[in-house]
Design a protein around this motif. Structure first.
Motif, PDB file in Angstrom:
ATOM      1  N   TYR A  70       0.842  -1.213   0.000  1.00 23.36           N
ATOM      2  CA  TYR A  70       0.000   0.000   0.000  1.00 23.36           C
ATOM      3  C   TYR A  70       0.873   1.258   0.000  1.00 23.36           C
ATOM      4  N   ASN A  99       0.532   5.657   0.218  1.00 25.29           N
ATOM      5  CA  ASN A  99      -0.341   6.813   0.460  1.00 25.29           C
ATOM      6  C   ASN A  99       0.098   8.044  -0.334  1.00 25.29           C
ATOM      7  N   GLY A 126       1.332   9.402   6.910  1.00 26.47           N
ATOM      8  CA  GLY A 126       0.960   8.069   7.360  1.00 26.47           C
ATOM      9  C   GLY A 126       1.831   7.609   8.510  1.00 26.47           C
ATOM     10  N   SER A 170      -3.020   5.527   6.901  1.00 30.67           N
ATOM     11  CA  SER A 170      -2.639   6.331   5.743  1.00 30.67           C
ATOM     12  C   SER A 170      -2.501   7.805   6.064  1.00 30.67           C
ATOM     13  N   GLU A 190      -5.325   4.388  -3.487  1.00 30.50           N
ATOM     14  CA  GLU A 190      -5.724   5.790  -3.391  1.00 30.50           C
ATOM     15  C   GLU A 190      -6.319   6.304  -4.702  1.00 30.50           C
TER      16      GLU A 190
END
Length: 386
Positions: free
Chosen positions: A127, A129, A139, A156, A281
């Motif tokens: 992941y 951000n 984050g 995040s 995102e």
């Protein structure tokens, strides 16, 4: 929504020391000072980019900076103020603050997250951000390992607590003189997106949870392997599971290091594996721009069908200089189910040259989709001279 594609053509790099961790792709962030001159495209507009991006380390502590100035190539070389005229202003220049490394007994990182993973990654995997350039987020990752138990966490955006995730794990037989089985690990994961819907009704809350079990079978200097099983549920939608094996060769004649992962996936209706991924995102706003109406990721869950598939990942390091990782998912009977992650790093295999490139792509149907940059893809590239 702003999309960014960056190619940095010239970088001046001063490196004082390196640290190689157990993770093949975990490049050290120790005392590197980089400056760059390149070209950036944002929403189809071209900008000349000047950047200074040092990574500094003091023992277990690290800090990364990113001072990036953009000038419009078609508007009198006008400075692009977006991102600098918001409330954070100068704070956007700090990419992250770090203590330790992932999988250390103590690990913490605040700022930009570019590879956040919980457990085996069935819910949160690679992941990031920072896919939306103008909406900088602070984050946080914080992990502790107490041998017999521990936890991993990630969020995040500390200011708004949008995506929040955590995994608690327990090793019930740790410390006992039992071969193999003493390494058994049980885990439970929860990840939720608490963000609100935008004006188009996109985004909004999705919560997920999962259970996992892992068993390292062989752990030696020549070879290691771990068996694991994951089960996950997206609340108000579907569920899925995966059985896999991780294995690798820490050193092949001192020249090559290999790590691989193969996973058989059983996905139910209204379920997507690796839901919180490198493109999340972007995907939560536009997952399928070709649909009518356009679908965000949460809406697409209603269309996801029961299926099976294979997920594979391979990482290699040659002489500690050339590092490559690639992963791909393909689901049976789903035309656009291809999901690709690719990353390569070259450090002084050619004297004084450093290269880093990443590419993520979802919704792949044909090879042509892999080659096409669109709303489903994110690419970065750096070329450096030391």
């Amino acid at each position: 929504m702003t999309k960014k594609l960056v190619f940095t053509f010239l970088t001046v790099l001063f490196t004082f020391s390196y640290l190689f961790s157990q993770d093949i792709m975990e490049e050290d962030e120790m005392n590197q000072f980089q400056g760059g001159l390149g070209v950036t495209w944002i929403d189809g507009k071209s900008y000349t980019t000047f950047s200074i991006t040092p990574d500094l380390s003091f023992g277990n502590f690290g800090i990364g900076l990113n001072i990036e100035l953009l000038f419009d190539n078609k508007d009198g070389f006008k400075f692009r103020k977006e991102g600098w005229n918001q409330g954070t202003k100068i704070l956007r220049a700090i990419r992250y603050l770090r203590y330790g490394w992932k999988h250390n007994p103590v690990y913490a990182r605040i700022g930009t997250l570019d590879n956040a993973t919980l457990g085996h990654g069935f819910l949160m995997w690679h992941y990031s951000n920072e896919s939306n350039y103008d909406e900088r987020k602070i984050g946080l990752e914080f992990d502790l390992d107490f041998d017999s138990w521990g936890f991993e966490t990630g969020t995040s955006n500390v200011g708004k607590l949008e995506i929040i995730g955590g995994r608690l794990y327990y090793r019930p037989l740790f410390g006992l003189s039992l071969p193999v089985i003493k390494n058994l690990e049980l885990g439970a994961t929860y990840v939720t997106d608490e963000s609100k819907e935008d004006e188009n009704g996109f985004g909004g809350g999705v919560s997920t949870w999962g259970l996992d079990v892992g068993l390292p079978v062989i752990q030696s200097e020549l070879f290691y392997t771990t068996l694991y099983y994951d089960f996950a549920k997206i609340n108000n939608f579907g569920k899925g599971s995966a059985a896999g094996v991780e294995f690798g060769f820490p050193s092949v004649f001192g020249v090559l290091r290999l790590a691989a992962k193969v996973e058989k996936r059983f996905l139910g209706d209204k379920f997507i594996a690796n839901y919180f991924n490198a493109l999340y995102e972007l995907e939560r706003e536009i997952y399928d721009a070709e649909a009518d109406p356009v679908l965000d990721k949460r809406s697409y869950l209603d269309l996801a069908q029961k299926t099976e598939g294979i997920f594979g990942q391979l990482a290699a390091s040659i002489l500690g200089k050339l590092k490559i990782i690639g992963s791909y998912q393909r689901l049976n009977g789903i035309d656009n189910s291809g999901l690709l992650h690719f990353e390569t790093r070259l450090s002084e295999l050619i004297p004084s040259i450093r290269l880093r490139a990443t590419y993520d792509k979802s919704g792949i149907k044909t090879f042509e989709d892999v080659r096409t940059l669109d709303y489903r893809s994110m690419a970065t590239a750096e070329l450096g001279y030391k």
